[in-house]
Enzyme design. Structure first.
Site, PDB file in Angstrom:
ATOM      1  N   MET A   3      28.913  81.617  38.420  1.00  0.00           N
ATOM      2  CA  MET A   3      28.316  80.347  38.873  1.00  0.00           C
ATOM      3  C   MET A   3      27.784  80.490  40.287  1.00  0.00           C
ATOM      4  O   MET A   3      28.554  80.691  41.229  1.00  0.00           O
ATOM      5  CB  MET A   3      29.350  79.209  38.799  1.00  0.00           C
ATOM      6  CG  MET A   3      29.675  78.791  37.372  1.00  0.00           C
ATOM      7  SD  MET A   3      30.838  77.415  37.309  1.00  0.00           S
ATOM      8  CE  MET A   3      32.372  78.193  37.800  1.00  0.00           C
ATOM      9  N   CYS A  21      19.984  81.600  32.318  1.00  0.00           N
ATOM     10  CA  CYS A  21      19.589  80.707  33.407  1.00  0.00           C
ATOM     11  C   CYS A  21      18.203  80.109  33.135  1.00  0.00           C
ATOM     12  O   CYS A  21      17.248  80.841  32.903  1.00  0.00           O
ATOM     13  CB  CYS A  21      19.582  81.471  34.728  1.00  0.00           C
ATOM     14  SG  CYS A  21      19.095  80.419  36.098  1.00  0.00           S
ATOM     15  N   LYS A  59      25.096  87.617  28.592  1.00  0.00           N
ATOM     16  CA  LYS A  59      25.452  86.187  28.522  1.00  0.00           C
ATOM     17  C   LYS A  59      24.175  85.441  28.160  1.00  0.00           C
ATOM     18  O   LYS A  59      23.168  85.540  28.877  1.00  0.00           O
ATOM     19  CB  LYS A  59      26.001  85.695  29.859  1.00  0.00           C
ATOM     20  CG  LYS A  59      26.356  84.200  29.864  1.00  0.00           C
ATOM     21  CD  LYS A  59      27.200  83.856  31.086  1.00  0.00           C
ATOM     22  CE  LYS A  59      27.569  82.391  31.152  1.00  0.00           C
ATOM     23  NZ  LYS A  59      26.505  81.533  31.655  1.00  0.00           N
ATOM     24  N   ASN A  92      31.310  79.895  25.354  1.00  0.00           N
ATOM     25  CA  ASN A  92      31.192  79.175  26.626  1.00  0.00           C
ATOM     26  C   ASN A  92      30.475  77.844  26.402  1.00  0.00           C
ATOM     27  O   ASN A  92      29.609  77.729  25.553  1.00  0.00           O
ATOM     28  CB  ASN A  92      30.405  80.049  27.626  1.00  0.00           C
ATOM     29  CG  ASN A  92      30.018  79.300  28.888  1.00  0.00           C
ATOM     30  OD1 ASN A  92      28.840  79.170  29.197  1.00  0.00           O
ATOM     31  ND2 ASN A  92      30.999  78.798  29.625  1.00  0.00           N
ATOM     32  N   GLY A 131      31.443  73.598  27.874  1.00  0.00           N
ATOM     33  CA  GLY A 131      32.191  72.370  27.620  1.00  0.00           C
ATOM     34  C   GLY A 131      33.673  72.543  27.327  1.00  0.00           C
ATOM     35  O   GLY A 131      34.297  71.624  26.795  1.00  0.00           O
ATOM     36  N   GLY A 154      33.479  77.413  32.861  1.00  0.00           N
ATOM     37  CA  GLY A 154      32.609  77.302  34.035  1.00  0.00           C
ATOM     38  C   GLY A 154      33.067  76.182  34.940  1.00  0.00           C
ATOM     39  O   GLY A 154      34.008  76.335  35.730  1.00  0.00           O
TER      40      GLY A 154
HETATM   41  C1  LIG Z   1      26.875  75.493  39.734  1.00  0.00           C
HETATM   42  C2  LIG Z   1      26.629  76.402  38.561  1.00  0.00           C
HETATM   43  C3  LIG Z   1      26.039  77.636  38.753  1.00  0.00           C
HETATM   44  C4  LIG Z   1      25.825  78.497  37.658  1.00  0.00           C
HETATM   45  N1  LIG Z   1      25.328  79.751  37.884  1.00  0.00           N
HETATM   46  C5  LIG Z   1      25.273  80.632  36.844  1.00  0.00           C
HETATM   47  C6  LIG Z   1      24.953  81.999  37.059  1.00  0.00           C
HETATM   48  O1  LIG Z   1      24.757  82.478  38.183  1.00  0.00           O
HETATM   49  N2  LIG Z   1      24.880  82.813  35.962  1.00  0.00           N
HETATM   50  C7  LIG Z   1      25.121  82.348  34.687  1.00  0.00           C
HETATM   51  O2  LIG Z   1      25.056  83.122  33.725  1.00  0.00           O
HETATM   52  N3  LIG Z   1      25.439  81.068  34.469  1.00  0.00           N
HETATM   53  C8  LIG Z   1      25.548  80.217  35.514  1.00  0.00           C
HETATM   54  N4  LIG Z   1      25.956  78.938  35.295  1.00  0.00           N
HETATM   55  C9  LIG Z   1      26.298  78.510  33.918  1.00  0.00           C
HETATM   56  C10 LIG Z   1      27.790  78.760  33.663  1.00  0.00           C
HETATM   57  O3  LIG Z   1      28.099  80.126  33.720  1.00  0.00           O
HETATM   58  C11 LIG Z   1      28.177  78.205  32.268  1.00  0.00           C
HETATM   59  O4  LIG Z   1      27.443  78.906  31.297  1.00  0.00           O
HETATM   60  C12 LIG Z   1      27.891  76.718  32.126  1.00  0.00           C
HETATM   61  O5  LIG Z   1      28.343  75.991  33.251  1.00  0.00           O
HETATM   62  C13 LIG Z   1      28.551  76.145  30.850  1.00  0.00           C
HETATM   63  O6  LIG Z   1      29.945  76.303  30.914  1.00  0.00           O
HETATM   64  P1  LIG Z   1      30.932  75.064  31.289  1.00  0.00           P
HETATM   65  O7  LIG Z   1      30.585  73.935  30.361  1.00  0.00           O
HETATM   66  O8  LIG Z   1      32.318  75.598  31.067  1.00  0.00           O
HETATM   67  O9  LIG Z   1      30.647  74.701  32.706  1.00  0.00           O
HETATM   68  C14 LIG Z   1      26.175  78.076  36.362  1.00  0.00           C
HETATM   69  C15 LIG Z   1      26.776  76.821  36.184  1.00  0.00           C
HETATM   70  C16 LIG Z   1      27.015  75.990  37.264  1.00  0.00           C
HETATM   71  C17 LIG Z   1      27.691  74.665  37.028  1.00  0.00           C
END
Ligand SMILES: Cc1cc2nc3c(=O)[nH]c(=O)nc-3n(C[C@H](O)[C@H](O)[C@H](O)COP(=O)(O)O)c2cc1C
Length: 312
Positions: free
Chosen positions: A9, A92, A131, A203, A205, A225
């Site tokens: 993240m 992304c 990913k 991954n 939610g 995340g």
């Molecule tokens: C602030 C933020 C920054 C993120 N940066 C990246 C990143 O650098 N690389 C990536 O693959 N995903 C990134 N993500 C996505 C997360 O890795 C993840 O896939 C997404 O938040 C869904 O998971 P969650 O519902 O558990 O948060 C980011 C998410 C957030 C909230």
């Protein structure tokens, strides 16, 4: 193999946050860096992006990019830093990275993704993973997703992390792209059934133990995340740390004091600001800490944290 992973993240999973996660979760979690683009490693201060501490344990470096030569150079530069493996970001959705052929837009170019992963594998003995999302721009049928997977499998990459929603490359911000497209866990479970030899992490939610454990009956791992910074106690609950929550905080404060001079203040205090969440009266302490601009201001606040200062 880890059942739990903390997601890459941007703006969060730097070395300080990862250190906190390691304290909270013990050895239960595989940690990821923020995405580092291959251009940042080519033209920026690569050491600053790549340096990490042994105490972080197993960390995967996530890279973003698709220029084969630069991908090779990025892995070569990273090798001496002792990462446990490398991951390619194909999830992304931001405009900025689309223009540089990074992230979710690559789902439209499965063959290129396969080449990138092959180059990564050619330059390291460590595991290489991808990913990805389940689709792009509202095209999120299982067949579309499966076709992408099949194209990429030519690389021999068997470690998959799947953010189970599609990414809309136009019309949604990265933030909206993490909540508006619907979750399709069923695609991820089906993929695991069809291709059981793949190591698959789900991954998107996952915020409670039941959802995590249910998923683990169908896939190999779950990646968390936002829960990691919105609910650090959940990470502690899920992991197998031998420290109780207060002790984790105290240990982080010792780390903070020892390293405060060496890193930007804002970065090193951010994990403590989130970890203080949930204590009675922590609201004020967190606000005072978050307002600190200098190391000496931080030390004053730490010494007056009514909850934790004693005995640290
Ligand atoms: C602030 C933020 C920054 C993120 N940066 C990246 C990143 O650098 N690389 C990536 O693959 N995903 C990134 N993500 C996505 C997360 O890795 C993840 O896939 C997404 O938040 C869904 O998971 P969650 O519902 O558990 O948060 C980011 C998410 C957030 C909230």
């Amino acid at each position: 193999m880890y059942q739990y992973q903390i997601a890459p993240m941007m703006g969060w999973t730097d070395r300080h946050f990862r250190y906190l996660m390691r304290l909270l979760g013990g050895d239960s979690f595989l940690l990821f860096t923020e995405m580092v683009t291959i251009n940042a490693l080519a033209y920026g201060d690569a050491h600053r992006y790549l340096d990490k501490a042994d105490a972080e344990g197993d960390v995967i470096l996530q890279i973003g990019g698709s220029d084969l030569q630069r991908v090779a150079e990025a892995i070569q530069k990273a090798e001496p830093y002792g990462y446990a493996g490398y991951n390619l970001n194909v999830g992304c959705p931001s405009d900025r990275v689309q223009n540089a052929k990074i992230g979710a837009c690559l789902m439209a170019e499965g063959k290129l993704v396969s080449q990138v992963l092959s180059v990564m594998k050619d330059h390291t003995d460590k595991p290489v993973s991808i990913k990805t999302r389940v689709g792009i721009d509202g095209v999120d049928s299982y067949d579309y997703f499966r076709n992408f997977v099949d194209e990429v499998l030519a690389s021999g990459c068997h470690e998959w992390i799947i953010h189970a929603r599609d990414a809309w490359l136009k019309g949604l911000s990265p933030r909206q792209n993490r909540s508006i497209p619907p979750l399709r866990y069923e695609y991820v479970f089906r993929l695991k059934q069809e291709l059981p030899h793949l190591h698959i992490a789900l991954n998107g939610g996952i915020r409670d133990i039941d959802t995590a454990n249910d998923a683990l009956t169908q896939v190999d791992a779950v990646m968390l995340g936002r829960a990691a910074y919105q609910d650090p106690r959940f990470i502690h609950q899920l992991g197998h740390s031998n420290k109780d929550y207060d002790d984790v905080l105290k240990e982080y404060i010792s780390y903070l004091k020892a390293n405060l001079e060496h890193f930007p203040v804002r970065k090193i205090i951010a994990p403590l600001v989130i970890a203080l969440m949930g204590y009675h009266g922590a609201k004020k302490d967190r606000a005072r800490l978050a307002a600190c601009k200098t190391a000496s201001e931080v030390l004053v606040v730490l010494d007056s944290l009514h909850l934790l200062a004693e005995g640290v």
